[in-house]
Design an enzyme around this catalytic site. Structure first.
Site, PDB file in Angstrom:
ATOM      1  N   HIS A 149      -5.971   7.231  11.960  1.00 39.53           N
ATOM      2  CA  HIS A 149      -5.549   5.820  11.889  1.00 39.53           C
ATOM      3  C   HIS A 149      -4.108   5.664  11.450  1.00 39.53           C
ATOM      4  O   HIS A 149      -3.704   4.587  11.025  1.00 39.53           O
ATOM      5  CB  HIS A 149      -6.491   5.041  10.950  1.00 39.53           C
ATOM      6  CG  HIS A 149      -7.887   4.974  11.473  1.00 39.53           C
ATOM      7  ND1 HIS A 149      -8.965   4.605  10.700  1.00 39.53           N
ATOM      8  CD2 HIS A 149      -8.398   5.252  12.701  1.00 39.53           C
ATOM      9  CE1 HIS A 149     -10.070   4.646  11.424  1.00 39.53           C
ATOM     10  NE2 HIS A 149      -9.756   5.052  12.641  1.00 39.53           N
ATOM     11  N   VAL A 164      -4.813   6.667   5.537  1.00 39.23           N
ATOM     12  CA  VAL A 164      -3.381   6.639   5.889  1.00 39.23           C
ATOM     13  C   VAL A 164      -2.536   7.087   4.704  1.00 39.23           C
ATOM     14  O   VAL A 164      -1.304   7.148   4.805  1.00 39.23           O
ATOM     15  CB  VAL A 164      -2.976   5.228   6.378  1.00 39.23           C
ATOM     16  CG1 VAL A 164      -3.691   4.918   7.705  1.00 39.23           C
ATOM     17  CG2 VAL A 164      -3.273   4.138   5.353  1.00 39.23           C
ATOM     18  N   ASP A 165      -3.194   7.415   3.581  1.00 34.60           N
ATOM     19  CA  ASP A 165      -2.422   7.941   2.442  1.00 34.60           C
ATOM     20  C   ASP A 165      -2.098   9.411   2.690  1.00 34.60           C
ATOM     21  O   ASP A 165      -2.569  10.018   3.650  1.00 34.60           O
ATOM     22  CB  ASP A 165      -3.211   7.743   1.125  1.00 34.60           C
ATOM     23  CG  ASP A 165      -4.513   8.541   1.073  1.00 34.60           C
ATOM     24  OD1 ASP A 165      -5.575   7.935   0.807  1.00 34.60           O
ATOM     25  OD2 ASP A 165      -4.471   9.770   1.293  1.00 34.60           O
ATOM     26  N   SER A 222     -17.931   5.001   5.401  1.00 37.84           N
ATOM     27  CA  SER A 222     -19.158   4.229   5.666  1.00 37.84           C
ATOM     28  C   SER A 222     -19.635   4.428   7.103  1.00 37.84           C
ATOM     29  O   SER A 222     -20.670   3.893   7.498  1.00 37.84           O
ATOM     30  CB  SER A 222     -18.890   2.740   5.397  1.00 37.84           C
ATOM     31  OG  SER A 222     -17.868   2.275   6.286  1.00 37.84           O
ATOM     32  N   GLN A 282      -9.540   9.282   8.218  1.00 36.96           N
ATOM     33  CA  GLN A 282      -9.258   7.906   8.609  1.00 36.96           C
ATOM     34  C   GLN A 282      -8.248   7.300   7.634  1.00 36.96           C
ATOM     35  O   GLN A 282      -7.787   6.180   7.843  1.00 36.96           O
ATOM     36  CB  GLN A 282     -10.540   7.072   8.599  1.00 36.96           C
ATOM     37  CG  GLN A 282     -11.579   7.548   9.600  1.00 36.96           C
ATOM     38  CD  GLN A 282     -12.911   6.855   9.413  1.00 36.96           C
ATOM     39  OE1 GLN A 282     -13.108   5.708   9.800  1.00 36.96           O
ATOM     40  NE2 GLN A 282     -13.827   7.558   8.773  1.00 36.96           N
ATOM     41  N   ARG A 310       0.841  -1.209   0.000  1.00 40.71           N
ATOM     42  CA  ARG A 310       0.000   0.000   0.000  1.00 40.71           C
ATOM     43  C   ARG A 310       0.871   1.253   0.000  1.00 40.71           C
ATOM     44  O   ARG A 310       0.539   2.261  -0.626  1.00 40.71           O
ATOM     45  CB  ARG A 310      -0.937  -0.010   1.220  1.00 40.71           C
ATOM     46  CG  ARG A 310      -1.993  -1.106   1.176  1.00 40.71           C
ATOM     47  CD  ARG A 310      -2.857  -1.095   2.421  1.00 40.71           C
ATOM     48  NE  ARG A 310      -3.714   0.073   2.466  1.00 40.71           N
ATOM     49  CZ  ARG A 310      -4.311   0.515   3.582  1.00 40.71           C
ATOM     50  NH1 ARG A 310      -4.110  -0.104   4.722  1.00 40.71           N
ATOM     51  NH2 ARG A 310      -5.081   1.576   3.545  1.00 40.71           N
TER      52      ARG A 310
HETATM   53  N1  APR Z   1     -16.436   9.213  -3.560  1.00 43.85           N
HETATM   54  C1  APR Z   1     -16.947   9.304  -2.308  1.00 43.85           C
HETATM   55  N2  APR Z   1     -17.259   8.230  -1.536  1.00 43.85           N
HETATM   56  C2  APR Z   1     -17.034   7.015  -2.089  1.00 43.85           C
HETATM   57  C3  APR Z   1     -16.511   6.828  -3.388  1.00 43.85           C
HETATM   58  C4  APR Z   1     -16.197   8.005  -4.132  1.00 43.85           C
HETATM   59  N3  APR Z   1     -15.686   7.938  -5.379  1.00 43.85           N
HETATM   60  N4  APR Z   1     -16.409   5.484  -3.622  1.00 43.85           N
HETATM   61  C5  APR Z   1     -16.855   4.869  -2.505  1.00 43.85           C
HETATM   62  N5  APR Z   1     -17.254   5.771  -1.592  1.00 43.85           N
HETATM   63  C6  APR Z   1     -17.790   5.557  -0.243  1.00 43.85           C
HETATM   64  C7  APR Z   1     -18.493   4.228  -0.048  1.00 43.85           C
HETATM   65  O1  APR Z   1     -19.839   4.326  -0.472  1.00 43.85           O
HETATM   66  C8  APR Z   1     -18.370   4.070   1.473  1.00 43.85           C
HETATM   67  O2  APR Z   1     -19.415   4.741   2.145  1.00 43.85           O
HETATM   68  O3  APR Z   1     -16.697   5.537   0.657  1.00 43.85           O
HETATM   69  C9  APR Z   1     -17.042   4.759   1.799  1.00 43.85           C
HETATM   70  C10 APR Z   1     -15.916   3.780   2.053  1.00 43.85           C
HETATM   71  O4  APR Z   1     -16.226   3.077   3.234  1.00 43.85           O
HETATM   72  P1  APR Z   1     -15.120   2.072   3.831  1.00 43.85           P
HETATM   73  O5  APR Z   1     -14.551   1.247   2.718  1.00 43.85           O
HETATM   74  O6  APR Z   1     -15.753   1.405   5.015  1.00 43.85           O
HETATM   75  O7  APR Z   1     -13.945   3.038   4.298  1.00 43.85           O
HETATM   76  P2  APR Z   1     -13.847   3.853   5.653  1.00 43.85           P
HETATM   77  O8  APR Z   1     -15.186   4.314   6.118  1.00 43.85           O
HETATM   78  O9  APR Z   1     -12.808   4.889   5.444  1.00 43.85           O
HETATM   79  O10 APR Z   1     -13.279   2.741   6.685  1.00 43.85           O
HETATM   80  C11 APR Z   1     -12.972   3.204   7.986  1.00 43.85           C
HETATM   81  O11 APR Z   1     -12.092   1.031   8.516  1.00 43.85           O
HETATM   82  O12 APR Z   1     -10.826  -0.823   8.016  1.00 43.85           O
HETATM   83  C12 APR Z   1     -10.818   0.384   8.696  1.00 43.85           C
HETATM   84  O13 APR Z   1      -8.900   1.611   9.221  1.00 43.85           O
HETATM   85  C13 APR Z   1      -9.754   1.306   8.175  1.00 43.85           C
HETATM   86  O14 APR Z   1      -9.815   3.712   8.106  1.00 43.85           O
HETATM   87  C14 APR Z   1     -10.531   2.542   7.753  1.00 43.85           C
HETATM   88  C15 APR Z   1     -11.819   2.414   8.524  1.00 43.85           C
END
Ligand code: APR
Length: 226
Positions: free
Chosen positions: A104, A88-89, A171, A86, A56
């Protein structure tokens, strides 16, 4: 200047080509989160965890901030902006955001076992068996499942002082980050940008768009309030 708190998650970087976690084909469909992103996984198989983060980290050299990151950085012209991410990039910083809290951790940093010594390592890999100055294993400076989130107090303060809150690309499933919205003062406008349905309280203005397009809509709304 009005203060804006911008809470971002993996969706913020999706248009830059970085996978989210819980979308279809997301990272947690490809990897067992408890094996590669938990403190137990680190103790059980550190080389597997190192490889996950080395991959990553290396990807950072191949991606660029997207228009959404640029819009957020541009808001600093008219507002006092704090990004609470949240992610890490390093894309918020590369787009020009000057005030970023990484709840995070950060891929471009490494640390000793007790997280008391922190090193900037850019995008280089951490070698198997590499040690920190105190002789403990050098590890990614990431908050894994099962670890404390030391910056959550600072993040809660930022949200409680904000005049405007924008949530992009998360999410809202992982605590304590997902609970930050509860620190918003009553009546503060909250915008949520996400192309999918996100479970949030009713007094949030939802913009069902990807980050770049949704943030342009929010920016235009805010520009009329300056
Ligand atoms: N633009 C905006 N939102 C988007 C896009 C986009 N192009 N593509 C996807 N999404 C939304 C999805 O609909 C979802 O609601 O981004 C969200 C991603 O959710 P997750 O994959 O759960 O990511 P995140 O909420 O950042 O996860 C939180 O979980 O695993 C841990 O440490 C990890 O920081 C991470 C934390």
């Amino acid at each position: 200047m009005k203060q804006i708190a911008i809470l971002t998650g993996a969706g913020m970087s999706a248009e830059s080509g970085i996978s989210t976690f819980r979308d279809s084909n997301g990272l947690w469909e490809q990897y067992d989160v408890m094996k590669v992103a938990s403190i137990e996984g680190w103790y059980d198989n550190p080389d597997l965890v190192q490889q996950f983060y080395n991959d990553r980290r290396a990807q950072l050299d191949t991606v660029e901030p997207n228009e959404g990151h640029t819009i957020i950085a541009g808001l600093e012209r008219d507002f006092r902006v704090t990004v609470v991410t949240q992610n890490v990039d390093n894309l918020h910083e590369r787009a020009g955001s000057s005030n970023v809290i990484h709840l995070h951790g950060e891929l471009t940093k490494a640390c000793n076992e007790s997280k008391t010594q922190i090193y900037d390592i850019g995008t280089r890999p951490i070698r198997s068996g590499e040690k920190a100055d105190d002789g403990s294993p050098l590890r990614p400076f990431i908050v894994w499942f099962g670890e404390a989130v030391p910056l959550i107090t600072k993040a809660a303060e930022v949200v409680s002082e904000a005049d405007i809150i924008i949530i992009v690309g998360t999410s809202m499933q992982v605590y304590p980050a997902a609970g930050l919205l509860h620190y918003a003062r009553p009546g503060v406008p909250v915008y949520l940008v996400d192309p999918a349905e996100v479970n949030v309280s009713s007094n949030v203005e939802v913009i069902r768009e990807k980050a770049s397009k949704g943030l342009a809509i929010v920016r235009d709304k805010l520009t009329n309030t300056i």
